[in-house]
Design an enzyme around this catalytic site. Structure first.
Site, mmCIF file in Angstrom:
data_model
loop_
_atom_site.group_PDB
_atom_site.id
_atom_site.type_symbol
_atom_site.label_atom_id
_atom_site.label_comp_id
_atom_site.label_asym_id
_atom_site.label_seq_id
_atom_site.Cartn_x
_atom_site.Cartn_y
_atom_site.Cartn_z
ATOM 1 N N ASP A 67 38.675 25.555 41.502
ATOM 2 C CA ASP A 67 38.003 26.782 41.928
ATOM 3 C C ASP A 67 37.349 26.637 43.293
ATOM 4 O O ASP A 67 37.242 25.533 43.836
ATOM 5 C CB ASP A 67 36.958 27.208 40.877
ATOM 6 C CG ASP A 67 36.042 26.058 40.447
ATOM 7 O OD1 ASP A 67 36.063 25.000 41.095
ATOM 8 O OD2 ASP A 67 35.314 26.230 39.457
ATOM 9 N N ASN A 136 26.975 27.435 30.042
ATOM 10 C CA ASN A 136 27.388 28.550 29.174
ATOM 11 C C ASN A 136 28.801 28.339 28.625
ATOM 12 O O ASN A 136 29.398 29.251 28.067
ATOM 13 C CB ASN A 136 27.313 29.878 29.935
ATOM 14 C CG ASN A 136 28.220 29.923 31.161
ATOM 15 O OD1 ASN A 136 28.939 28.969 31.456
ATOM 16 N ND2 ASN A 136 28.182 31.024 31.890
ATOM 17 N N HIS A 138 31.467 27.514 30.493
ATOM 18 C CA HIS A 138 32.585 27.823 31.389
ATOM 19 C C HIS A 138 33.320 26.552 31.793
ATOM 20 O O HIS A 138 32.749 25.475 31.845
ATOM 21 C CB HIS A 138 32.155 28.669 32.599
ATOM 22 C CG HIS A 138 31.408 27.979 33.684
ATOM 23 N ND1 HIS A 138 30.390 28.591 34.387
ATOM 24 C CD2 HIS A 138 31.525 26.748 34.231
ATOM 25 C CE1 HIS A 138 29.933 27.760 35.293
ATOM 26 N NE2 HIS A 138 30.591 26.634 35.232
ATOM 27 N N GLU A 143 34.228 32.336 33.133
ATOM 28 C CA GLU A 143 32.964 32.655 32.476
ATOM 29 C C GLU A 143 33.195 33.183 31.058
ATOM 30 O O GLU A 143 34.310 33.587 30.725
ATOM 31 C CB GLU A 143 32.211 33.702 33.305
ATOM 32 C CG GLU A 143 31.861 33.257 34.720
ATOM 33 C CD GLU A 143 30.752 32.191 34.775
ATOM 34 O OE1 GLU A 143 30.476 31.530 33.750
ATOM 35 O OE2 GLU A 143 30.156 32.014 35.856
HETATM 36 C C1 GLP Z 1 30.444 24.654 38.474
HETATM 37 C C2 GLP Z 1 31.949 24.393 38.518
HETATM 38 C C3 GLP Z 1 32.454 23.833 37.211
HETATM 39 C C4 GLP Z 1 31.543 22.743 36.705
HETATM 40 C C5 GLP Z 1 30.157 23.294 36.445
HETATM 41 C C6 GLP Z 1 29.176 22.299 35.874
HETATM 42 O O1 GLP Z 1 30.095 25.931 38.122
HETATM 43 N N1 GLP Z 1 32.691 25.547 38.880
HETATM 44 O O2 GLP Z 1 33.782 23.372 37.388
HETATM 45 O O3 GLP Z 1 32.051 22.152 35.548
HETATM 46 O O4 GLP Z 1 29.667 23.773 37.679
HETATM 47 O O5 GLP Z 1 28.536 21.600 36.879
HETATM 48 P P1 GLP Z 1 27.637 20.316 36.694
HETATM 49 O O6 GLP Z 1 28.593 19.194 36.466
HETATM 50 O O7 GLP Z 1 26.920 20.174 38.003
HETATM 51 O O8 GLP Z 1 26.749 20.558 35.548
#
Ligand code: GLP
Length: 245
Positions: A67, A136, A138, A143
């Site tokens: 993404d 959440n 995702h 989402e």
């Molecule tokens: C972002 C990314 C996800 C990732 C998530 C969790 O929103 N788009 O791919 O898994 O954050 O991030 P973190 O690892 O910092 O908790």
């Protein structure tokens, strides 16, 4: 879904890097799906070390990122283009032409998403997909409520995600409110998947993913029916009732 519980973040990162190393060892021209966020940073550090020690060769590897924020400058420190260059790509021998990250400012987003989806197919599909989890549930930026059949597309970020990710920006207002993400079906088509969760903050969501039935309300539950998914968590993300299987 195979559950692997590691003692701490360092071991989790090492384990994830080992799985990636093994994949590239078996198939040097592997197609990897890569993730951003805080969680995979340790994995990328390990991969860089392995590369420096001559344990991995990325010269034939292709990488597709999950993404990117829509509208952000690529040179912005919080863009996923910047992140990937800094954390991994600048430090290994992957070829520039084998790196794919969704554009942050495509002229025609809809057309572009179709192009990205087709590019993955053209390269033979993803052999190994690395994932983190949003609080959440995702994955990528899919989402809650995302269709399990969804493909690469533009998505509006959930309020929770904007709040969570604001820690990386100067303020919540600076967080882009849209992104391009591979779809849930795109991710599900990967031959193998590893999904990482570390720390207390991920406890609740890990428990839900493991204990609940598949539901589009929690996008990561799509992986429960994936034949080759490993959920790698550390003790801090465990609710104590989970055991490695
Ligand atoms: C972002 C990314 C996800 C990732 C998530 C969790 O929103 N788009 O791919 O898994 O954050 O991030 P973190 O690892 O910092 O908790």
């Amino acid at each position: 879904m195979k559950i692997i519980i590691e003692d701490n973040y360092e071991n989790l990162s090492h384990k994830a890097a080992e799985v990636i190393k093994e994949q590239i060892g078996q198939k040097p021209d592997s197609v990897l799906g890569l993730a951003t966020g805080g969680t995979p940073i340790g994995t990328y550090n390990e991969l860089v070390k392995m590369y420096q020690n001559g344990e991995i060769d990325f010269s034939e590897v292709t990488a597709f990122n999950l993404d990117e924020y829509l509208g952000i400058e690529k040179k912005h420190e919080q863009s996923y283009h910047y992140y990937m260059q800094e954390k991994l790509f600048n430090k290994i021998n992957i070829k520039k032409e084998n790196i794919f990250i969704p554009e942050s400012k495509p002229k025609n987003p809809e057309e572009y998403c179709k192009w990205y989806e087709n590019k993955i197919k053209e390269k033979g599909g993803i052999d190994l997909q690395l994932l983190g989890i949003g609080s959440n549930g995702h994955i990528g930026f899919n989402e809650p409520g995302s269709d399990f059949k969804s493909k690469t597309r533009v998505i509006e970020l959930a309020k929770q995600t904007i709040e969570d990710n604001s820690r990386y920006f100067n303020s919540e207002k600076e967080v882009p409110n849209k992104a391009i993400t591979m779809g849930l079906d795109t991710i599900f088509k990967a031959k193998k998947i590893i999904i990482l969760a570390s720390g207390e903050k991920k406890k609740k969501i890990v428990k839900k993913i493991v204990n609940l039935e598949q539901t589009e309300k929690i996008p990561a539950t799509i992986l429960k029916k994936h034949p080759k998914t490993k959920l790698i968590i550390d003790k801090a993300a465990n609710t104590k009732d989970l055991v490695s299987n």
